[in-house]
Design a protein around this motif. Structure first.
Motif, PDB file in Angstrom:
ATOM      1  N   UNK A 166      14.679   2.321  -4.663  1.00  0.00           N
ATOM      2  CA  UNK A 166      15.433   1.312  -3.917  1.00  0.00           C
ATOM      3  C   UNK A 166      16.009   1.904  -2.645  1.00  0.00           C
ATOM      4  N   UNK A 167      15.996   1.102  -1.589  1.00  0.00           N
ATOM      5  CA  UNK A 167      16.593   1.456  -0.306  1.00  0.00           C
ATOM      6  C   UNK A 167      17.501   0.323   0.135  1.00  0.00           C
ATOM      7  N   UNK A 168      18.622   0.652   0.739  1.00  0.00           N
ATOM      8  CA  UNK A 168      19.553  -0.348   1.241  1.00  0.00           C
ATOM      9  C   UNK A 168      19.362  -0.503   2.747  1.00  0.00           C
ATOM     10  N   UNK A 224      22.428 -11.973   1.630  1.00  0.00           N
ATOM     11  CA  UNK A 224      21.372 -10.982   1.836  1.00  0.00           C
ATOM     12  C   UNK A 224      20.193 -11.285   0.931  1.00  0.00           C
ATOM     13  N   UNK A 225      19.105 -10.620   1.216  1.00  0.00           N
ATOM     14  CA  UNK A 225      17.885 -10.802   0.444  1.00  0.00           C
ATOM     15  C   UNK A 225      17.313  -9.433   0.106  1.00  0.00           C
ATOM     16  N   UNK A 226      16.554  -9.360  -0.960  1.00  0.00           N
ATOM     17  CA  UNK A 226      15.853  -8.138  -1.358  1.00  0.00           C
ATOM     18  C   UNK A 226      14.359  -8.402  -1.300  1.00  0.00           C
ATOM     19  N   UNK A 227      13.600  -7.371  -0.968  1.00  0.00           N
ATOM     20  CA  UNK A 227      12.141  -7.497  -1.015  1.00  0.00           C
ATOM     21  C   UNK A 227      11.566  -6.311  -1.779  1.00  0.00           C
ATOM     22  N   UNK A 228      10.439  -6.535  -2.416  1.00  0.00           N
ATOM     23  CA  UNK A 228       9.706  -5.462  -3.086  1.00  0.00           C
ATOM     24  C   UNK A 228       8.412  -5.223  -2.323  1.00  0.00           C
ATOM     25  N   UNK A 229       8.102  -3.968  -2.100  1.00  0.00           N
ATOM     26  CA  UNK A 229       6.892  -3.597  -1.381  1.00  0.00           C
ATOM     27  C   UNK A 229       6.118  -2.573  -2.198  1.00  0.00           C
ATOM     28  N   UNK A 230       4.879  -2.414  -1.845  1.00  0.00           N
ATOM     29  CA  UNK A 230       4.024  -1.440  -2.509  1.00  0.00           C
ATOM     30  C   UNK A 230       3.777  -0.291  -1.541  1.00  0.00           C
ATOM     31  N   UNK A 231       4.184   0.904  -1.934  1.00  0.00           N
ATOM     32  CA  UNK A 231       3.993   2.107  -1.129  1.00  0.00           C
ATOM     33  C   UNK A 231       2.510   2.458  -1.095  1.00  0.00           C
ATOM     34  N   UNK A 232       2.095   3.171  -0.078  1.00  0.00           N
ATOM     35  CA  UNK A 232       0.675   3.534   0.018  1.00  0.00           C
ATOM     36  C   UNK A 232       0.219   4.379  -1.167  1.00  0.00           C
ATOM     37  N   UNK A 233       1.170   4.994  -1.888  1.00  0.00           N
ATOM     38  CA  UNK A 233       0.831   5.770  -3.076  1.00  0.00           C
ATOM     39  C   UNK A 233       0.606   4.878  -4.292  1.00  0.00           C
ATOM     40  N   UNK A 254       3.145   3.097  -5.664  1.00  0.00           N
ATOM     41  CA  UNK A 254       4.435   2.902  -6.313  1.00  0.00           C
ATOM     42  C   UNK A 254       5.204   1.771  -5.628  1.00  0.00           C
ATOM     43  N   UNK A 255       5.839   0.922  -6.426  1.00  0.00           N
ATOM     44  CA  UNK A 255       6.670  -0.153  -5.883  1.00  0.00           C
ATOM     45  C   UNK A 255       8.024   0.408  -5.475  1.00  0.00           C
ATOM     46  N   UNK A 256       8.585  -0.169  -4.405  1.00  0.00           N
ATOM     47  CA  UNK A 256       9.950   0.140  -4.026  1.00  0.00           C
ATOM     48  C   UNK A 256      10.612  -1.125  -3.516  1.00  0.00           C
ATOM     49  N   UNK A 257      11.937  -1.126  -3.532  1.00  0.00           N
ATOM     50  CA  UNK A 257      12.698  -2.314  -3.161  1.00  0.00           C
ATOM     51  C   UNK A 257      13.606  -1.984  -1.986  1.00  0.00           C
ATOM     52  N   UNK A 258      13.739  -2.927  -1.060  1.00  0.00           N
ATOM     53  CA  UNK A 258      14.699  -2.821   0.032  1.00  0.00           C
ATOM     54  C   UNK A 258      15.731  -3.922  -0.199  1.00  0.00           C
ATOM     55  N   UNK A 307      10.729   0.589   6.707  1.00  0.00           N
ATOM     56  CA  UNK A 307       9.440   0.598   6.006  1.00  0.00           C
ATOM     57  C   UNK A 307       8.589   1.776   6.473  1.00  0.00           C
ATOM     58  N   UNK A 308       8.565   2.033   7.783  1.00  0.00           N
ATOM     59  CA  UNK A 308       7.813   3.176   8.304  1.00  0.00           C
ATOM     60  C   UNK A 308       8.327   4.495   7.726  1.00  0.00           C
ATOM     61  N   UNK A 309       9.644   4.614   7.638  1.00  0.00           N
ATOM     62  CA  UNK A 309      10.235   5.835   7.085  1.00  0.00           C
ATOM     63  C   UNK A 309       9.861   6.012   5.614  1.00  0.00           C
ATOM     64  N   UNK A 310       9.899   4.930   4.857  1.00  0.00           N
ATOM     65  CA  UNK A 310       9.534   5.001   3.435  1.00  0.00           C
ATOM     66  C   UNK A 310       8.066   5.372   3.285  1.00  0.00           C
TER      67      UNK A 310
END
Length: 86
Positions: free
Chosen positions: A51-53, A3-12, A14-18, A39-42
């Protein structure tokens, strides 16, 4: 399963990880579809969690059977590569 993890930047801002995103050899529509849904839900949340799984999201959204299909697609593709063509 790898598996792989990614980090994204929320529109607010704040960083979050999937986490737990299955690694596939080819572009798999189903993985992309569920990743975009997650991603749409976050992005709809005012304040995201850290973090989201991915696997937990797919299981919650569509059940364990659907997640197992995603995992087996990867295995099937690898097995096809190992079998010599006749």
């Amino acid at each position: 399963m790898a598996t792989k993890n990614i980090e994204l930047l929320h529109m607010s801002g704040q960083k979050y990880k999937i986490t737990d995103i299955p690694i596939v050899n080819h572009d798999v529509f189903v993985v992309n579809y569920y990743l975009q849904l997650l991603i749409d839900e976050v992005e709809k949340r005012a304040i995201p969690k850290d973090t989201y799984s991915f696997s937990s999201f797919v299981i919650k959204k569509s059940g364990l059977k659907e997640y197992n299909k995603i995992k087996s697609q990867r295995i099937t593709k690898i097995l096809h590569q190992l079998v010599p063509s006749s």
